[in-house]
Design an enzyme around this catalytic site. Structure first.
Site, PDB file in Angstrom:
ATOM      1  N   LYS A   6       0.847  -1.195   0.000  1.00 52.66           N
ATOM      2  CA  LYS A   6       0.000   0.000   0.000  1.00 52.66           C
ATOM      3  C   LYS A   6       0.883   1.246   0.000  1.00 52.66           C
ATOM      4  O   LYS A   6       1.840   1.319   0.783  1.00 52.66           O
ATOM      5  CB  LYS A   6      -0.881  -0.045   1.260  1.00 52.66           C
ATOM      6  CG  LYS A   6      -1.948   1.008   1.364  1.00 52.66           C
ATOM      7  CD  LYS A   6      -2.799   0.752   2.620  1.00 52.66           C
ATOM      8  CE  LYS A   6      -3.983   1.692   2.700  1.00 52.66           C
ATOM      9  NZ  LYS A   6      -4.832   1.403   3.892  1.00 52.66           N
ATOM     10  N   SER A  23      -9.539   0.747   2.909  1.00 52.51           N
ATOM     11  CA  SER A  23      -8.779   1.604   2.023  1.00 52.51           C
ATOM     12  C   SER A  23      -7.596   0.910   1.360  1.00 52.51           C
ATOM     13  O   SER A  23      -6.989   1.467   0.442  1.00 52.51           O
ATOM     14  CB  SER A  23      -8.239   2.802   2.809  1.00 52.51           C
ATOM     15  OG  SER A  23      -7.337   2.359   3.822  1.00 52.51           O
ATOM     16  N   SER A  32      -9.864  -1.378   7.097  1.00 51.77           N
ATOM     17  CA  SER A  32      -9.226  -1.230   5.784  1.00 51.77           C
ATOM     18  C   SER A  32      -8.361  -2.395   5.325  1.00 51.77           C
ATOM     19  O   SER A  32      -7.927  -2.407   4.167  1.00 51.77           O
ATOM     20  CB  SER A  32      -8.379   0.050   5.762  1.00 51.77           C
ATOM     21  OG  SER A  32      -9.205   1.181   5.744  1.00 51.77           O
TER      22      SER A  32
END
Lengths: 65, 470
Positions: free
Chosen positions: B81, B156, B180
């Site tokens: 990420k 996310s 997330s």
């Protein structure tokens, strides 16, 4: 605890130094309102002697199965 | 060994490279080949560093040929990420504001994986500043679900879920502040571990909420997550909130039976208002765990809606404080949804925030008292499989928060309590979308969750299924 009205949300945003317009304040009040309502049963009920860091004590306490 | 190395699990490919049954070059090339095929459909990567990755793979192979094995992940290509700082690399945090941000330091979690020998493939897409549960991103486009590209990945950690599911990377770091890691794991059909607050250092990870942020992996298998957690967990002089508690042997934990384990299933909240497909898969998951020897017991949890509300107050206030300077100086550079959500935190009085923080201890104690007779609690990650990108594109409407509330309904209470939770693939809906369940454990007892999850994966193959490129 009561949820902020749009007027109150606008005033708080102003005090925070991040002004929002009337539409923004109305939206904020609508969006954050459910969190205030959900927390209302707890708000105002916590004893004065509750140590704010008690979470860390509970988190690391040995818990038997 | 698979004819396509990228399809192997993290643990399997690491062993294959160490045993010289496959080279890092072959493995990295296989990943890059799949990335080239899938990226136009998924938009899972923020940056693809093909040449650098192949060069690093060649270095890893050369080192191994000389007998220098750098660690348990020697030569394994990974991407993470795009919020984990790496010195000298652009880290966008999914935002326009940090489009050109180049940190001077490397995050502890990432550094520990690098020290274990990993090769960098690039960086993965994410929701802007990790503040949204769907996977939309107005700056870089939505990330697509490999099982059906019309559907969301969840956020996310959207790129992490999508890329692991499509086998573009063997694993990826995500972050979980309100769900997330678990939501992309659930929606994309991969394994995701939200760690206990404090289990993994957050130094050099983009902050969203200092009380709730956690670092954790998404990967094919529970075993993969165990390997990664063991490498990342532990004290860190760069992060005083990282726990000094000993780090167990998580890989060893995955080998154990769950015979005699007691697994709690909530009587309310987590079983209310479920889509029929999710309810069916919950029942099927329970049946598998029973077959593996676990005892299922019903648990009456404290009111989870109050936990959700407290989580929202804490998250909104802390996120607004982190972003205040940019909200003043660069409001136009935020996506409308993200700015709107950040502004919510402006309307939370300090007293309300502090009350929500003070209640955390008693709330955790009450939860632990109820689950005292169990090893873990089993619950859905979300009440539905992945919605479509179109139906969850809520823009800056008043309805945005309602959609977000439903998506994050089952994840936020766990964040407020700071507990670990393992999301595992447990089935598929009739239209072919993955459905996951979460195992919620005690603080710093990730090992028990990994043991249960690994036993489940030995009995099922949902985690091993691979989406086809259409």
């Amino acid at each position: 605890m009561t949820k902020p009205s749009p007027k109150e949300a606008k005033a708080m945003a102003d005090v925070a130094g991040v002004p929002v317009n009337d539409d923004g304040a109305t939206r904020i009040a609508g969006s954050i309102g459910p969190a205030f309502e959900g927390f209302a049963p707890i708000a105002g009920t916590l004893p004065m002697d509750l140590e704010p860091a008690s979470y860390l004590v509970v988190q690391t306490a040995k818990v038997s199965k | 060994m698979s004819s396509e190395p990228a399809l192997m699990s993290l643990v399997a490919v690491a062993k294959a490279i160490a045993d010289k049954k496959v080279s890092s070059r072959e493995v990295t090339r296989s990943c890059l080949h799949r990335i080239a095929q899938w990226q136009p459909r998924l938009n899972a990567f923020m940056a693809i560093e093909s040449e650098q990755a192949m060069a690093a793979a060649d270095e890893a192979d050369a080192a191994l040929a000389k007998g220098a094995n750098r660690g348990p992940l020697h030569g394994v290509p990974l991407a993470h990420k795009d919020m984990y700082y790496e010195a000298g690399k652009v880290v966008t945090c999914g935002s326009l504001i940090r489009r050109d941000f180049v940190p001077r330091t490397t995050s502890t979690a990432l550094q520990r994986l690098k020290d274990a020998g990993t090769v960098r493939l690039g960086s993965l897409q994410m929701v802007e500043f990790a503040y949204g549960p769907t996977g939309h991103n107005v700056h870089y486009g939505a990330v697509h679900n490999p099982w059906n590209v019309d559907h969301i990945t969840g956020g996310s950690s959207s790129g992490s879920g999508s890329a692991v599911a499509a086998r573009l990377t063997f694993a990826a770091l995500g972050s979980d502040t309100g769900g997330s890691i678990r939501m992309p794991a659930h929606f994309c059909g991969v394994t995701g571990l939200k760690t206990t607050v404090g289990r993994v250092s957050r130094a050099g990870a983009m902050p969203l909420s200092q009380s709730l942020d956690t670092v954790g992996p998404l990967a094919q298998t529970v075993e993969d997550c165990a390997l990664l957690l063991g490498l990342m967990a532990g004290a860190d002089s760069e992060d005083p909130t990282a726990s000094t508690l000993p780090v167990p042997d998580y890989m060893e934990a995955t080998k154990g039976s769950i015979k005699g384990f007691r697994i709690g299933v909530p009587t309310a909240f987590y079983v209310d208002d479920l889509d029929t497909e999710v309810a069916r898969i919950l029942d099927e998951t329970i049946a598998v765990l029973k077959k593996e020897g676990a005892e299922i017991v019903q648990v009456e949890l404290p009111d989870q809606r109050q936990l959700t509300a407290a989580c929202q107050l804490v998250l909104a206030a802390e996120a607004a404080a982190f972003h205040k300077r940019w909200m003043i100086e660069r409001p136009q550079d935020y996506g409308p949804q993200v700015l709107m959500r950040l502004q919510n935190g402006l309307a939370i009085p300090a007293v309300s925030y502090l009350e929500a923080m003070r209640w955390r201890g008693p709330a955790l104690a009450a939860y632990l008292a109820v689950v005292a007779g169990t090893d873990a609690v089993l619950a859905p990650v979300a009440p539905m499989p992945a919605p479509t990108i179109a139906e969850s594109d809520v823009g800056n409407s008043d309805g945005a928060e309602a959609v977000i509330q439903r998506l994050t309904r089952f994840t936020r209470p766990v964040n407020y309590l700071g507990l670990p939770s393992l999301s595992i693939p447990t089935g598929f809906s009739r239209n072919g979308l993955p459905v996951g369940m979460q195992l919620i454990g005690r603080a710093f007892d990730e090992a028990t969750l990994l043991q249960i999850g690994a036993a489940f994966q030995r009995a099922t193959d949902f985690h091993a299924r691979v989406p086809e490129l259409k």
